[in-house]
Write an enzyme that holds these catalytic residues in place. Sequence first.
Site, mmCIF file in Angstrom:
data_model
loop_
_atom_site.group_PDB
_atom_site.id
_atom_site.type_symbol
_atom_site.label_atom_id
_atom_site.label_comp_id
_atom_site.label_asym_id
_atom_site.label_seq_id
_atom_site.Cartn_x
_atom_site.Cartn_y
_atom_site.Cartn_z
ATOM 1 N N ASN A 180 0.703 -1.575 0.198
ATOM 2 C CA ASN A 180 0.096 -0.102 -0.097
ATOM 3 C C ASN A 180 0.286 1.373 0.005
ATOM 4 O O ASN A 180 0.564 2.133 -0.553
ATOM 5 C CB ASN A 180 -0.981 0.459 0.888
ATOM 6 N N CYS A 229 -4.027 3.912 9.105
ATOM 7 C CA CYS A 229 -3.935 3.157 10.033
ATOM 8 C C CYS A 229 -2.259 3.370 10.623
ATOM 9 O O CYS A 229 -2.369 3.183 12.176
ATOM 10 C CB CYS A 229 -3.985 1.326 9.590
#
Length: 378
Positions: free
Chosen positions: A151, A327
């Site tokens: 990611n 996150c």
Amino acid sequence: MNRFVYLDNNATTKIANHIKETLQPYLDLQYGNPSSIYGHGIKVRKAIEESRQHCANLINCNPNNLIFTSGGSESNCSAFNSAINQYPNKKKIITTRVEHSSILEYCELLKKKGYEIVYLDVDTNCNINLKQLESELDNNTCLVSIQLANNEVGTIVSTNEVVKKINSLKGIYGFVFHIDCVQGLGKINIDITKYDADFMSFSGHKIHCPKGIGLLYIKDTKQFTPLIAGHQEFNLRGGTENVLGIVAIGESCRYISENFVDIQAKIKETNSYLEQQLDTIKNTTINCNQVARIPNTTSITFDNITGNQMMFKLENAGICVSTGSACNSESSEPSYVLTSMGINNPQNTIRISIDENTTKSQIDYFIEKLKEILYENR
């Protein structure tokens, strides 16, 4: 007045207009519980199954092998939970150092319960060390979990070579094979049959859906252990269904299936233009520039400014980028992904992630402001 340019689509995406339109009836009229056996509920149940079929069509699988979850994290943890229950006497889990935090943090919880967690090394292009994988696999291994695409840098980790190697060794040792596909859905062609994984995880809010909806592909539902008990989702995932999320991800998958070539062409053209402009800027490096990547993601490292400084200065100009995974955005430490890759000055890195709606005009504005900031910090 500053423009607003959103270049952080790997963190989340804007809900697409066609999805909003599809959801409207389920906000106003079709609000029945899909478990109800009267007409008002049956219509909603039909919509759920149509959405499941659309999702299955996009990744080429049987819809009966797909369940809806609350997102990628739940899908990941559900796969892990099933693996440790399928092989209760095996206590080794193999993954990589660059996985999503939902996997790394769950591994740490399992470690406290006596599991041996092996974190595979990656090189500067985020490629897995296959020799290490072969040497670590043994009869005590219950699970191998790797991501499809990273990611932060966009590298496609689950290459044909890696997948074939894992599946060949699976026939020898017997373990569960899981792939986290959250960052790949809609960006590259995903054909379930080419991976032969036991579990594959997906998320909706990366493909223009509301947050809170995900998918889990389960190769053999007999080997699945639910995290949440209940009769819904073929008795595999309890709780009243998230109808809005399910209808949204079904519509998104339908749209991607029908427009995949055009979507890919737009993203590739815009990202190519972006990287051509970046190549002209001194003291910047595009990471993983020579390996296969998902086409919307560019990781840049600067010589003389930190990623956080650049991110905040760009935000003042109305531009949204990130320094890594959303996150882990509150951490002051450099990205664990970039550190694991051995990237020089990982703290000096930002991630740009576009979508099919990103325009060259927006890229021009970003490049203009980027140059201004770099000039100020020379």
